[in-house]
Design an enzyme around this catalytic site. Sequence first.
Site, PDB file in Angstrom:
ATOM      1  N   TRP A 195       0.858  -1.142  -0.079  1.00 29.14           N
ATOM      2  CA  TRP A 195      -0.085   0.086  -0.038  1.00 29.14           C
ATOM      3  C   TRP A 195       0.823   1.203   0.133  1.00 29.14           C
ATOM      4  O   TRP A 195       0.403   2.292  -0.237  1.00 29.14           O
ATOM      5  CB  TRP A 195      -0.845   0.041   1.237  1.00 29.14           C
ATOM      6  CG  TRP A 195      -0.221  -0.259   2.511  1.00 29.14           C
ATOM      7  CD1 TRP A 195      -0.300  -1.555   3.425  1.00 29.14           C
ATOM      8  CD2 TRP A 195       0.491   0.855   3.124  1.00 29.14           C
ATOM      9  NE1 TRP A 195       0.397  -1.232   4.596  1.00 29.14           N
ATOM     10  CE2 TRP A 195       1.006  -0.118   4.460  1.00 29.14           C
ATOM     11  CE3 TRP A 195       0.750   2.019   3.068  1.00 29.14           C
ATOM     12  CZ2 TRP A 195       1.498   0.601   5.606  1.00 29.14           C
ATOM     13  CZ3 TRP A 195       1.368   2.740   4.336  1.00 29.14           C
ATOM     14  CH2 TRP A 195       1.943   2.202   5.238  1.00 29.14           C
ATOM     15  N   LYS A 222      -5.368  -3.726  -0.025  1.00 30.53           N
ATOM     16  CA  LYS A 222      -6.702  -3.184  -0.031  1.00 30.53           C
ATOM     17  C   LYS A 222      -6.790  -1.890   0.528  1.00 30.53           C
ATOM     18  O   LYS A 222      -7.859  -1.241   0.351  1.00 30.53           O
ATOM     19  CB  LYS A 222      -7.376  -4.282   1.153  1.00 30.53           C
ATOM     20  CG  LYS A 222      -7.045  -4.064   2.557  1.00 30.53           C
ATOM     21  CD  LYS A 222      -7.391  -5.001   3.512  1.00 30.53           C
ATOM     22  CE  LYS A 222      -7.238  -4.859   4.856  1.00 30.53           C
ATOM     23  NZ  LYS A 222      -7.603  -5.715   5.626  1.00 30.53           N
ATOM     24  N   GLU A 295      10.431  -9.100  -1.782  1.00 33.63           N
ATOM     25  CA  GLU A 295      11.038  -7.792  -1.201  1.00 33.63           C
ATOM     26  C   GLU A 295      10.247  -7.571   0.285  1.00 33.63           C
ATOM     27  O   GLU A 295       9.055  -7.214   0.255  1.00 33.63           O
ATOM     28  CB  GLU A 295      10.647  -6.729  -2.198  1.00 33.63           C
ATOM     29  CG  GLU A 295      11.638  -5.572  -1.767  1.00 33.63           C
ATOM     30  CD  GLU A 295      10.903  -4.535  -1.050  1.00 33.63           C
ATOM     31  OE1 GLU A 295      11.283  -4.285   0.157  1.00 33.63           O
ATOM     32  OE2 GLU A 295      10.348  -3.797  -1.345  1.00 33.63           O
ATOM     33  N   ARG A 323      10.594  10.145   3.594  1.00 34.42           N
ATOM     34  CA  ARG A 323       9.898   9.689   2.560  1.00 34.42           C
ATOM     35  C   ARG A 323       8.787   8.914   2.927  1.00 34.42           C
ATOM     36  O   ARG A 323       8.897   7.787   3.882  1.00 34.42           O
ATOM     37  CB  ARG A 323      10.839   8.873   1.800  1.00 34.42           C
ATOM     38  CG  ARG A 323      10.354   8.647   0.425  1.00 34.42           C
ATOM     39  CD  ARG A 323      11.374   7.782  -0.437  1.00 34.42           C
ATOM     40  NE  ARG A 323      10.784   7.746  -1.819  1.00 34.42           N
ATOM     41  CZ  ARG A 323      11.501   6.970  -2.764  1.00 34.42           C
ATOM     42  NH1 ARG A 323      12.325   6.084  -2.196  1.00 34.42           N
ATOM     43  NH2 ARG A 323      11.053   6.792  -3.861  1.00 34.42           N
ATOM     44  N   CYS A 329      10.242   0.334   3.213  1.00 29.70           N
ATOM     45  CA  CYS A 329      10.976  -0.556   3.735  1.00 29.70           C
ATOM     46  C   CYS A 329      12.422   0.097   3.604  1.00 29.70           C
ATOM     47  O   CYS A 329      13.219  -0.491   4.449  1.00 29.70           O
ATOM     48  CB  CYS A 329      10.839  -1.974   2.940  1.00 29.70           C
ATOM     49  SG  CYS A 329      10.907  -1.522   1.108  1.00 29.70           S
TER      50      CYS A 329
END
Length: 526
Positions: A195, A222, A295, A323, A329
Amino acid sequence: MRGHGRRARPSVESVHSRSLSSVLPEGADVSQNTAVTPERERELLASVPTGLLINGEWREAAGGKTFDVEDPATGKTLLSIADASSEDAVAALDAADAAQASWARTAPRERAEILRRAFDLVTERAEDFALLMTLEMGKPLAEARGEVTYGAEFLRWFSEETVRDYGRYVTTPEGKNKILVQRKPVGPCLLITPWNFPLAMATRKVGPALAAGCTVIIKPAKFTPLTTQLFASVLVEAGVPAGVVNVVSSSSASGISGPLMKDSRLRKVSFTGSTPVGRRLLADAAQNVLRTSMELGGNAPFIVFEDADLDKAVEGAMAAKMRNMGEACTAANRFLVQESVAAEFTAKFAAAMGALTLGRGTEPESKVGPLIDGGARKDVHALVTQAVDAGATVATGGSPVEGEGYFYAPTVLADVPNDAEILRNEIFGPVAPVTTFATEEEAIRLANASEYGLASYLYTRDYARMFRVAEQIEFGMVGFNAGVISNAAAPFGGVKQSGLGREGGAEGIAEYTTTQYIGIADPYAG
Protein backbone atom coordinates in the site's frame (compact mmCIF):
# COMPACT_ATOMS: atom_id res chain seq x y z
CA MET A 1 -4.14 22.66 8.71
CA ARG A 2 -2.19 20.98 11.46
CA GLY A 3 0.87 22.69 12.85
CA HIS A 4 3.69 20.98 14.71
CA GLY A 5 6.54 22.52 16.61
CA ARG A 6 7.98 26.02 16.23
CA ARG A 7 7.93 27.98 13.00
CA ALA A 8 11.11 26.93 11.23
CA ARG A 9 14.18 29.10 11.36
CA PRO A 10 15.69 29.83 7.91
CA SER A 11 18.50 27.30 8.42
CA VAL A 12 16.05 24.56 9.33
CA GLU A 13 13.80 25.43 6.37
CA SER A 14 16.84 25.21 4.14
CA VAL A 15 17.68 21.75 5.46
CA HIS A 16 14.14 20.53 4.88
CA SER A 17 13.90 22.08 1.42
CA ARG A 18 17.06 20.26 0.37
CA SER A 19 15.79 17.09 2.05
CA LEU A 20 12.51 17.19 0.14
CA SER A 21 14.40 17.57 -3.12
CA SER A 22 16.48 14.51 -2.29
CA VAL A 23 13.36 12.49 -1.49
CA LEU A 24 11.96 13.10 -4.96
CA PRO A 25 13.46 11.70 -8.16
CA GLU A 26 15.52 14.06 -10.28
CA GLY A 27 13.26 16.17 -12.46
CA ALA A 28 10.19 15.88 -10.22
CA ASP A 29 8.21 19.12 -9.99
CA VAL A 30 7.44 20.14 -6.40
CA SER A 31 6.14 23.59 -7.32
CA GLN A 32 2.56 22.60 -8.10
CA ASN A 33 1.47 21.85 -4.54
CA THR A 34 -1.57 24.13 -4.70
CA ALA A 35 -4.91 23.56 -3.05
CA VAL A 36 -7.11 20.82 -4.52
CA THR A 37 -10.84 21.44 -4.63
CA PRO A 38 -13.47 18.89 -3.59
CA GLU A 39 -14.86 19.07 -7.13
CA ARG A 40 -11.47 18.04 -8.53
CA GLU A 41 -11.32 15.10 -6.13
CA ARG A 42 -14.82 13.93 -7.07
CA GLU A 43 -14.05 14.24 -10.78
CA LEU A 44 -10.92 12.13 -10.44
CA LEU A 45 -12.57 9.45 -8.32
CA ALA A 46 -15.40 9.19 -10.84
CA SER A 47 -12.83 8.31 -13.53
CA VAL A 48 -11.39 5.33 -11.62
CA PRO A 49 -12.69 1.89 -12.71
CA THR A 50 -14.37 0.14 -9.79
CA GLY A 51 -14.58 -3.37 -11.23
CA LEU A 52 -12.14 -6.25 -11.72
CA LEU A 53 -10.07 -6.35 -14.90
CA ILE A 54 -10.26 -9.91 -16.23
CA ASN A 55 -9.51 -10.86 -19.83
CA GLY A 56 -9.64 -7.25 -20.97
CA GLU A 57 -13.04 -6.47 -19.45
CA TRP A 58 -14.05 -4.62 -16.31
CA ARG A 59 -16.58 -6.71 -14.42
CA GLU A 60 -18.23 -7.02 -11.03
CA ALA A 61 -16.98 -9.53 -8.50
CA ALA A 62 -18.53 -12.97 -8.89
CA GLY A 63 -20.37 -12.62 -5.60
CA GLY A 64 -21.26 -8.99 -6.17
CA LYS A 65 -19.37 -7.88 -3.07
CA THR A 66 -17.57 -4.55 -2.71
CA PHE A 67 -15.22 -3.01 -0.16
CA ASP A 68 -14.52 0.59 0.84
CA VAL A 69 -11.31 2.50 0.28
CA GLU A 70 -10.65 5.12 2.96
CA ASP A 71 -8.88 8.47 3.06
CA PRO A 72 -6.43 8.07 5.99
CA ALA A 73 -6.35 11.84 6.52
CA THR A 74 -10.07 11.95 7.34
CA GLY A 75 -11.22 8.36 7.87
CA LYS A 76 -13.93 8.90 5.25
CA THR A 77 -14.73 6.54 2.36
CA LEU A 78 -13.39 7.56 -1.05
CA LEU A 79 -14.87 4.79 -3.22
CA SER A 80 -16.38 1.32 -3.01
CA ILE A 81 -14.89 -1.14 -5.49
CA ALA A 82 -15.40 -4.77 -6.48
CA ASP A 83 -14.17 -7.25 -3.87
CA ALA A 84 -12.67 -10.20 -5.76
CA SER A 85 -13.27 -13.75 -4.54
CA SER A 86 -11.36 -16.96 -5.10
CA GLU A 87 -13.61 -17.60 -8.09
CA ASP A 88 -12.52 -14.30 -9.61
CA ALA A 89 -8.88 -15.13 -8.96
CA VAL A 90 -9.18 -18.39 -10.88
CA ALA A 91 -10.96 -16.57 -13.73
CA ALA A 92 -8.04 -14.14 -13.89
CA LEU A 93 -5.59 -17.06 -14.07
CA ASP A 94 -7.72 -18.63 -16.82
CA ALA A 95 -7.30 -15.41 -18.80
CA ALA A 96 -3.58 -15.06 -18.08
CA ASP A 97 -2.90 -18.67 -19.01
CA ALA A 98 -4.87 -18.39 -22.25
CA ALA A 99 -2.95 -15.25 -23.27
CA GLN A 100 0.51 -16.47 -22.23
CA ALA A 101 1.61 -18.23 -25.42
CA SER A 102 0.64 -15.42 -27.77
CA TRP A 103 2.13 -12.73 -25.53
CA ALA A 104 5.42 -14.67 -25.25
CA ARG A 105 5.55 -14.85 -29.08
CA THR A 106 4.84 -11.13 -29.46
CA ALA A 107 7.86 -9.40 -30.94
CA PRO A 108 10.07 -7.76 -28.30
CA ARG A 109 9.82 -4.45 -30.12
CA GLU A 110 6.02 -4.56 -29.96
CA ARG A 111 6.08 -5.32 -26.24
CA ALA A 112 8.59 -2.47 -25.82
CA GLU A 113 6.37 -0.01 -27.67
CA ILE A 114 3.38 -0.88 -25.48
CA LEU A 115 5.43 -0.23 -22.34
CA ARG A 116 6.70 3.04 -23.80
CA ARG A 117 3.15 4.15 -24.58
CA ALA A 118 2.19 3.28 -21.01
CA PHE A 119 5.07 5.47 -19.77
CA ASP A 120 3.84 8.35 -21.93
CA LEU A 121 0.24 7.96 -20.73
CA VAL A 122 1.20 7.79 -17.05
CA THR A 123 3.36 10.87 -17.51
CA GLU A 124 0.53 12.72 -19.27
CA ARG A 125 -1.80 11.89 -16.38
CA ALA A 126 0.80 12.58 -13.69
CA GLU A 127 -1.48 14.95 -11.78
CA ASP A 128 -4.29 12.38 -11.71
CA PHE A 129 -2.01 9.65 -10.38
CA ALA A 130 -0.41 11.97 -7.84
CA LEU A 131 -3.73 13.17 -6.43
CA LEU A 132 -5.18 9.66 -6.35
CA MET A 133 -2.19 8.38 -4.35
CA THR A 134 -2.48 11.30 -1.96
CA LEU A 135 -6.17 10.60 -1.42
CA GLU A 136 -5.88 6.88 -0.72
CA MET A 137 -2.43 6.66 0.86
CA GLY A 138 -2.00 10.07 2.49
CA LYS A 139 1.38 11.27 1.24
CA PRO A 140 1.72 14.99 0.39
CA LEU A 141 1.16 15.88 -3.27
CA ALA A 142 4.80 16.85 -3.77
CA GLU A 143 5.88 13.35 -2.74
CA ALA A 144 3.14 11.76 -4.81
CA ARG A 145 4.35 13.65 -7.88
CA GLY A 146 7.82 12.33 -7.16
CA GLU A 147 6.45 8.79 -7.05
CA VAL A 148 4.81 9.27 -10.45
CA THR A 149 8.17 10.26 -11.92
CA TYR A 150 9.92 7.35 -10.19
CA GLY A 151 7.20 4.80 -10.95
CA ALA A 152 6.80 5.77 -14.60
CA GLU A 153 10.53 5.33 -15.11
CA PHE A 154 10.20 1.56 -14.59
CA LEU A 155 7.95 1.47 -17.65
CA ARG A 156 10.46 3.41 -19.74
CA TRP A 157 13.46 1.46 -18.39
CA PHE A 158 11.94 -1.94 -19.07
CA SER A 159 10.63 -0.86 -22.46
CA GLU A 160 14.29 -0.37 -23.32
CA GLU A 161 15.38 -3.62 -21.67
CA THR A 162 12.75 -5.62 -23.59
CA VAL A 163 14.91 -5.75 -26.72
CA ARG A 164 18.14 -6.38 -24.80
CA ASP A 165 17.33 -9.69 -23.13
CA TYR A 166 20.44 -11.44 -24.44
CA GLY A 167 21.31 -15.13 -24.73
CA ARG A 168 24.59 -16.64 -26.01
CA TYR A 169 25.96 -19.03 -28.62
CA VAL A 170 29.43 -20.46 -27.96
CA THR A 171 31.55 -23.54 -28.59
CA THR A 172 32.07 -26.04 -25.76
CA PRO A 173 35.61 -26.07 -24.31
CA GLU A 174 36.48 -29.39 -25.99
CA GLY A 175 35.12 -28.16 -29.30
CA LYS A 176 32.61 -30.92 -30.00
CA ASN A 177 29.31 -29.08 -29.44
CA LYS A 178 27.77 -25.64 -29.60
CA ILE A 179 26.04 -24.12 -26.58
CA LEU A 180 22.89 -22.17 -27.31
CA VAL A 181 21.40 -20.40 -24.28
CA GLN A 182 18.16 -18.46 -24.40
CA ARG A 183 15.96 -16.86 -21.80
CA LYS A 184 12.24 -17.55 -21.96
CA PRO A 185 9.33 -16.02 -20.03
CA VAL A 186 8.59 -17.94 -16.87
CA GLY A 187 4.82 -17.80 -17.50
CA PRO A 188 1.77 -16.40 -15.68
CA CYS A 189 2.76 -14.38 -12.60
CA LEU A 190 0.94 -13.27 -9.47
CA LEU A 191 2.07 -9.78 -8.46
CA ILE A 192 1.15 -8.77 -4.90
CA THR A 193 1.82 -5.08 -4.30
CA PRO A 194 1.96 -3.09 -1.02
CA TRP A 195 0.00 0.00 0.00
CA ASN A 196 2.85 2.43 0.59
CA PHE A 197 3.92 3.07 -3.03
CA PRO A 198 0.75 2.28 -5.00
CA LEU A 199 2.08 3.21 -8.45
CA ALA A 200 5.80 2.48 -8.22
CA MET A 201 5.42 -1.00 -6.77
CA ALA A 202 3.00 -1.90 -9.57
CA THR A 203 5.20 -0.54 -12.36
CA ARG A 204 8.33 -2.12 -10.82
CA LYS A 205 6.70 -5.55 -11.17
CA VAL A 206 4.52 -5.13 -14.26
CA GLY A 207 7.29 -3.52 -16.33
CA PRO A 208 9.78 -6.43 -16.26
CA ALA A 209 7.06 -9.08 -16.37
CA LEU A 210 5.56 -7.70 -19.59
CA ALA A 211 9.01 -7.01 -21.01
CA ALA A 212 9.99 -10.66 -20.48
CA GLY A 213 6.79 -11.91 -22.11
CA CYS A 214 4.85 -12.93 -18.99
CA THR A 215 1.17 -12.41 -18.35
CA VAL A 216 0.18 -11.12 -14.92
CA ILE A 217 -2.47 -11.06 -12.23
CA ILE A 218 -2.12 -8.03 -9.95
CA LYS A 219 -3.41 -8.13 -6.38
CA PRO A 220 -3.06 -4.60 -4.96
CA ALA A 221 -3.18 -3.86 -1.24
CA LYS A 222 -6.69 -3.35 0.12
CA PHE A 223 -5.74 0.07 1.54
CA THR A 224 -4.63 1.55 -1.80
CA PRO A 225 -6.11 -0.29 -4.80
CA LEU A 226 -7.39 2.76 -6.67
CA THR A 227 -4.03 3.72 -8.17
CA THR A 228 -3.66 0.19 -9.57
CA GLN A 229 -7.18 0.36 -11.00
CA LEU A 230 -6.30 3.58 -12.84
CA PHE A 231 -2.91 2.21 -13.93
CA ALA A 232 -4.58 -0.88 -15.38
CA SER A 233 -6.89 1.29 -17.45
CA VAL A 234 -3.81 3.09 -18.80
CA LEU A 235 -2.23 -0.24 -19.75
CA VAL A 236 -5.36 -1.18 -21.68
CA GLU A 237 -5.25 2.18 -23.44
CA ALA A 238 -1.57 1.60 -24.25
CA GLY A 239 -2.52 -1.57 -26.15
CA VAL A 240 -1.92 -4.43 -23.71
CA PRO A 241 -3.92 -7.37 -25.17
CA ALA A 242 -6.81 -8.93 -23.29
CA GLY A 243 -5.72 -11.38 -20.61
CA VAL A 244 -2.14 -10.14 -20.42
CA VAL A 245 -2.84 -7.89 -17.42
CA ASN A 246 -5.58 -8.79 -14.94
CA VAL A 247 -6.43 -6.96 -11.72
CA VAL A 248 -8.24 -8.57 -8.79
CA SER A 249 -8.57 -6.02 -6.01
CA SER A 250 -9.80 -7.73 -2.87
CA SER A 251 -10.19 -7.26 0.87
CA SER A 252 -8.84 -10.80 1.33
CA ALA A 253 -5.24 -11.39 0.29
CA SER A 254 -5.38 -15.13 1.09
CA GLY A 255 -8.61 -15.49 -0.87
CA ILE A 256 -6.64 -14.51 -3.97
CA SER A 257 -3.19 -15.99 -3.34
CA GLY A 258 -4.44 -19.27 -1.84
CA PRO A 259 -6.16 -20.82 -4.88
CA LEU A 260 -3.72 -19.32 -7.37
CA MET A 261 -0.60 -20.68 -5.70
CA LYS A 262 -2.12 -24.15 -5.61
CA ASP A 263 -2.76 -24.03 -9.37
CA SER A 264 0.04 -25.50 -11.49
CA ARG A 265 -0.62 -22.97 -14.25
CA LEU A 266 0.81 -20.19 -12.09
CA ARG A 267 4.59 -20.06 -12.49
CA LYS A 268 5.77 -17.18 -10.32
CA VAL A 269 4.79 -14.98 -7.41
CA SER A 270 6.31 -11.58 -6.70
CA PHE A 271 5.50 -10.06 -3.32
CA THR A 272 6.39 -6.84 -1.56
CA GLY A 273 5.34 -6.64 2.07
CA SER A 274 6.11 -7.86 5.55
CA THR A 275 8.53 -10.67 6.35
CA PRO A 276 5.93 -12.80 8.23
CA VAL A 277 3.60 -12.76 5.21
CA GLY A 278 6.53 -13.42 2.90
CA ARG A 279 7.47 -16.52 4.89
CA ARG A 280 3.93 -17.87 4.54
CA LEU A 281 3.93 -17.23 0.81
CA LEU A 282 7.30 -18.96 0.44
CA ALA A 283 5.89 -22.00 2.22
CA ASP A 284 2.88 -21.99 -0.10
CA ALA A 285 5.12 -21.51 -3.16
CA ALA A 286 7.16 -24.57 -2.20
CA GLN A 287 4.20 -26.86 -2.91
CA ASN A 288 4.38 -26.13 -6.64
CA VAL A 289 8.05 -25.04 -6.62
CA LEU A 290 7.08 -21.58 -7.85
CA ARG A 291 9.63 -18.98 -8.82
CA THR A 292 9.54 -16.26 -6.17
CA SER A 293 10.66 -12.68 -5.72
CA MET A 294 10.29 -11.43 -2.17
CA GLU A 295 10.95 -7.84 -1.13
CA LEU A 296 10.29 -7.96 2.58
CA GLY A 297 10.93 -5.99 5.76
CA GLY A 298 13.79 -3.67 6.53
CA ASN A 299 15.62 -2.23 9.53
CA ALA A 300 17.95 0.23 7.85
CA PRO A 301 20.89 1.60 9.85
CA PHE A 302 21.89 5.21 9.20
CA ILE A 303 25.52 5.47 10.30
CA VAL A 304 27.07 8.88 10.95
CA PHE A 305 30.82 8.98 11.57
CA GLU A 306 32.57 11.83 13.35
CA ASP A 307 34.18 13.06 10.11
CA ALA A 308 30.83 13.39 8.31
CA ASP A 309 29.47 16.72 7.08
CA LEU A 310 26.72 16.92 9.73
CA ASP A 311 24.50 19.30 7.77
CA LYS A 312 24.59 16.91 4.82
CA ALA A 313 23.99 14.01 7.19
CA VAL A 314 20.88 15.72 8.62
CA GLU A 315 19.67 16.43 5.09
CA GLY A 316 20.17 12.77 4.21
CA ALA A 317 18.55 11.65 7.45
CA MET A 318 15.44 13.69 6.67
CA ALA A 319 15.20 12.10 3.23
CA ALA A 320 15.92 8.57 4.42
CA LYS A 321 13.52 8.82 7.38
CA MET A 322 10.64 10.98 6.18
CA ARG A 323 10.00 9.69 2.68
CA ASN A 324 6.39 8.48 2.83
CA MET A 325 6.16 9.57 6.49
CA GLY A 326 8.62 6.80 7.28
CA GLU A 327 6.31 4.18 5.78
CA ALA A 328 8.93 2.65 3.51
CA CYS A 329 10.97 -0.54 3.76
CA THR A 330 14.07 1.52 2.90
CA ALA A 331 13.36 4.09 5.63
CA ALA A 332 16.21 4.71 8.04
CA ASN A 333 15.14 2.84 11.15
CA ARG A 334 18.19 3.11 13.44
CA PHE A 335 20.44 6.17 13.62
CA LEU A 336 23.90 5.07 14.74
CA VAL A 337 25.97 8.18 15.48
CA GLN A 338 29.58 8.34 16.66
CA GLU A 339 29.73 9.56 20.26
CA SER A 340 31.74 12.73 19.60
CA VAL A 341 29.10 14.20 17.25
CA ALA A 342 25.93 12.60 18.59
CA ALA A 343 24.67 15.61 20.55
CA GLU A 344 25.17 18.04 17.66
CA PHE A 345 23.63 15.71 15.08
CA THR A 346 20.63 14.95 17.29
CA ALA A 347 19.96 18.63 17.99
CA LYS A 348 20.04 19.56 14.31
CA PHE A 349 17.99 16.54 13.34
CA ALA A 350 15.35 17.23 15.97
CA ALA A 351 15.09 20.87 14.87
CA ALA A 352 14.48 19.83 11.26
CA MET A 353 11.94 17.18 12.24
CA GLY A 354 10.13 19.48 14.67
CA ALA A 355 9.74 22.17 11.99
CA LEU A 356 7.66 19.96 9.69
CA THR A 357 4.00 20.78 9.15
CA LEU A 358 1.42 17.99 9.28
CA GLY A 359 -1.72 18.02 7.20
CA ARG A 360 -3.83 16.27 4.61
CA GLY A 361 -1.61 15.75 1.60
CA THR A 362 -3.77 17.98 -0.59
CA GLU A 363 -3.05 21.02 1.57
CA PRO A 364 -0.27 23.21 0.11
CA GLU A 365 1.65 23.55 3.39
CA SER A 366 1.62 19.83 4.20
CA LYS A 367 4.99 18.16 4.54
CA VAL A 368 3.83 15.13 6.55
CA GLY A 369 0.65 13.19 5.89
CA PRO A 370 -1.16 10.62 8.03
CA LEU A 371 -0.18 7.04 8.70
CA ILE A 372 -2.18 4.48 6.79
CA ASP A 373 -4.65 3.57 9.57
CA GLY A 374 -5.30 3.66 13.29
CA GLY A 375 -3.61 0.32 13.90
CA ALA A 376 -0.38 1.54 12.33
CA ARG A 377 -0.39 4.66 14.48
CA LYS A 378 -1.03 2.61 17.62
CA ASP A 379 1.90 0.32 16.80
CA VAL A 380 4.24 3.26 16.22
CA HIS A 381 3.29 4.89 19.51
CA ALA A 382 3.75 1.61 21.38
CA LEU A 383 7.36 1.44 20.15
CA VAL A 384 7.98 5.04 21.22
CA THR A 385 6.48 4.41 24.65
CA GLN A 386 8.58 1.28 25.18
CA ALA A 387 11.76 3.13 24.16
CA VAL A 388 11.05 5.97 26.60
CA ASP A 389 10.30 3.47 29.36
CA ALA A 390 13.67 1.85 28.61
CA GLY A 391 15.52 5.13 29.09
CA ALA A 392 15.29 7.05 25.78
CA THR A 393 14.55 10.79 25.83
CA VAL A 394 12.20 12.61 23.46
CA ALA A 395 14.04 15.32 21.53
CA THR A 396 10.93 16.26 19.56
CA GLY A 397 7.45 14.83 18.98
CA GLY A 398 6.63 11.57 20.70
CA SER A 399 2.85 11.39 20.45
CA PRO A 400 -0.18 11.00 18.17
CA VAL A 401 -1.84 14.18 16.92
CA GLU A 402 -5.40 14.87 18.08
CA GLY A 403 -8.19 15.22 15.54
CA GLU A 404 -9.43 13.31 12.52
CA GLY A 405 -7.11 11.12 10.52
CA TYR A 406 -4.13 9.04 11.64
CA PHE A 407 -1.40 11.62 12.18
CA TYR A 408 1.70 11.11 14.32
CA ALA A 409 4.12 13.86 15.25
CA PRO A 410 7.59 13.60 13.63
CA THR A 411 9.74 12.24 16.46
CA VAL A 412 13.40 12.02 17.38
CA LEU A 413 14.44 9.89 20.36
CA ALA A 414 17.87 10.34 21.90
CA ASP A 415 19.92 8.02 24.12
CA VAL A 416 18.06 4.93 22.94
CA PRO A 417 19.45 1.77 24.61
CA ASN A 418 20.88 -0.79 22.19
CA ASP A 419 18.51 -3.45 23.47
CA ALA A 420 15.36 -1.33 22.97
CA GLU A 421 12.61 -2.99 20.94
CA ILE A 422 12.36 0.01 18.62
CA LEU A 423 15.84 -0.81 17.28
CA ARG A 424 14.81 -4.39 16.45
CA ASN A 425 11.47 -3.73 14.77
CA GLU A 426 10.57 -1.93 11.57
CA ILE A 427 8.93 1.29 12.77
CA PHE A 428 7.07 2.28 9.58
CA GLY A 429 6.37 5.76 10.85
CA PRO A 430 7.96 9.20 11.37
CA VAL A 431 10.08 8.17 14.36
CA ALA A 432 13.89 8.32 14.46
CA PRO A 433 15.70 6.57 17.35
CA VAL A 434 19.29 7.72 17.86
CA THR A 435 21.94 5.58 19.55
CA THR A 436 25.70 5.93 19.68
CA PHE A 437 28.88 4.00 18.94
CA ALA A 438 32.55 4.51 19.76
CA THR A 439 34.47 2.80 16.93
CA GLU A 440 34.06 1.73 13.33
CA GLU A 441 34.05 -1.90 14.43
CA GLU A 442 31.23 -1.23 16.87
CA ALA A 443 29.21 0.58 14.20
CA ILE A 444 29.49 -2.44 11.90
CA ARG A 445 28.50 -4.80 14.69
CA LEU A 446 25.45 -2.73 15.61
CA ALA A 447 24.42 -2.34 11.98
CA ASN A 448 24.53 -6.11 11.46
CA ALA A 449 22.65 -6.86 14.69
CA SER A 450 19.39 -7.36 12.82
CA GLU A 451 17.64 -10.18 11.02
CA TYR A 452 16.97 -7.76 8.16
CA GLY A 453 19.34 -6.66 5.42
CA LEU A 454 17.66 -4.37 2.88
CA ALA A 455 18.90 -0.76 2.80
CA SER A 456 21.63 0.98 4.79
CA TYR A 457 23.12 4.47 4.83
CA LEU A 458 26.64 5.65 5.61
CA TYR A 459 27.90 9.21 6.11
CA THR A 460 31.65 9.85 6.17
CA ARG A 461 34.21 11.85 4.18
CA ASP A 462 36.58 8.87 4.19
CA TYR A 463 36.24 6.81 0.99
CA ALA A 464 38.45 4.04 2.35
CA ARG A 465 36.07 3.75 5.32
CA MET A 466 33.12 3.67 2.95
CA PHE A 467 34.57 0.63 1.16
CA ARG A 468 35.54 -1.10 4.41
CA VAL A 469 32.10 -0.68 5.94
CA ALA A 470 30.20 -1.52 2.75
CA GLU A 471 32.19 -4.74 2.46
CA GLN A 472 31.32 -5.79 6.00
CA ILE A 473 27.71 -4.75 6.55
CA GLU A 474 25.08 -7.29 5.54
CA PHE A 475 22.72 -5.25 3.38
CA GLY A 476 21.64 -5.49 -0.25
CA MET A 477 21.89 -1.73 -0.75
CA VAL A 478 24.19 0.93 0.67
CA GLY A 479 23.71 4.68 0.39
CA PHE A 480 27.04 6.51 0.68
CA ASN A 481 26.40 10.15 1.64
CA ALA A 482 22.98 9.73 0.01
CA GLY A 483 19.62 9.44 1.73
CA VAL A 484 17.64 8.14 -1.27
CA ILE A 485 19.11 5.44 -3.50
CA SER A 486 16.17 3.75 -5.25
CA ASN A 487 16.36 3.99 -9.04
CA ALA A 488 14.81 2.04 -11.91
CA ALA A 489 18.26 1.37 -13.35
CA ALA A 490 19.60 -0.15 -10.11
CA PRO A 491 18.95 -3.58 -8.57
CA PHE A 492 16.64 -3.23 -5.56
CA GLY A 493 16.57 -5.98 -2.94
CA GLY A 494 18.01 -7.34 0.26
CA VAL A 495 19.58 -10.26 2.07
CA LYS A 496 18.72 -12.31 5.17
CA GLN A 497 15.07 -11.84 6.22
CA SER A 498 14.64 -8.95 3.79
CA GLY A 499 13.92 -11.22 0.86
CA LEU A 500 14.98 -12.90 -2.34
CA GLY A 501 15.64 -11.58 -5.83
CA ARG A 502 16.07 -8.09 -7.25
CA GLU A 503 13.76 -5.55 -8.87
CA GLY A 504 14.97 -2.88 -11.28
CA GLY A 505 18.19 -2.70 -13.24
CA ALA A 506 19.38 -5.33 -15.68
CA GLU A 507 18.68 -7.88 -12.95
CA GLY A 508 14.97 -7.06 -12.82
CA ILE A 509 13.92 -8.70 -16.07
CA ALA A 510 15.90 -11.86 -15.29
CA GLU A 511 13.52 -12.55 -12.38
CA TYR A 512 10.75 -13.19 -14.93
CA THR A 513 12.68 -15.52 -17.21
CA THR A 514 13.92 -19.10 -17.21
CA THR A 515 17.16 -20.18 -18.83
CA GLN A 516 17.09 -22.85 -21.51
CA TYR A 517 20.22 -24.57 -22.83
CA ILE A 518 20.27 -26.31 -26.20
CA GLY A 519 23.29 -28.50 -26.95
CA ILE A 520 24.02 -28.62 -30.69
CA ALA A 521 26.43 -31.00 -32.36
CA ASP A 522 29.21 -28.91 -33.85
CA PRO A 523 29.05 -29.42 -37.64
CA TYR A 524 32.79 -28.82 -37.88
CA ALA A 525 33.80 -31.29 -35.17
CA GLY A 526 35.59 -34.41 -36.37
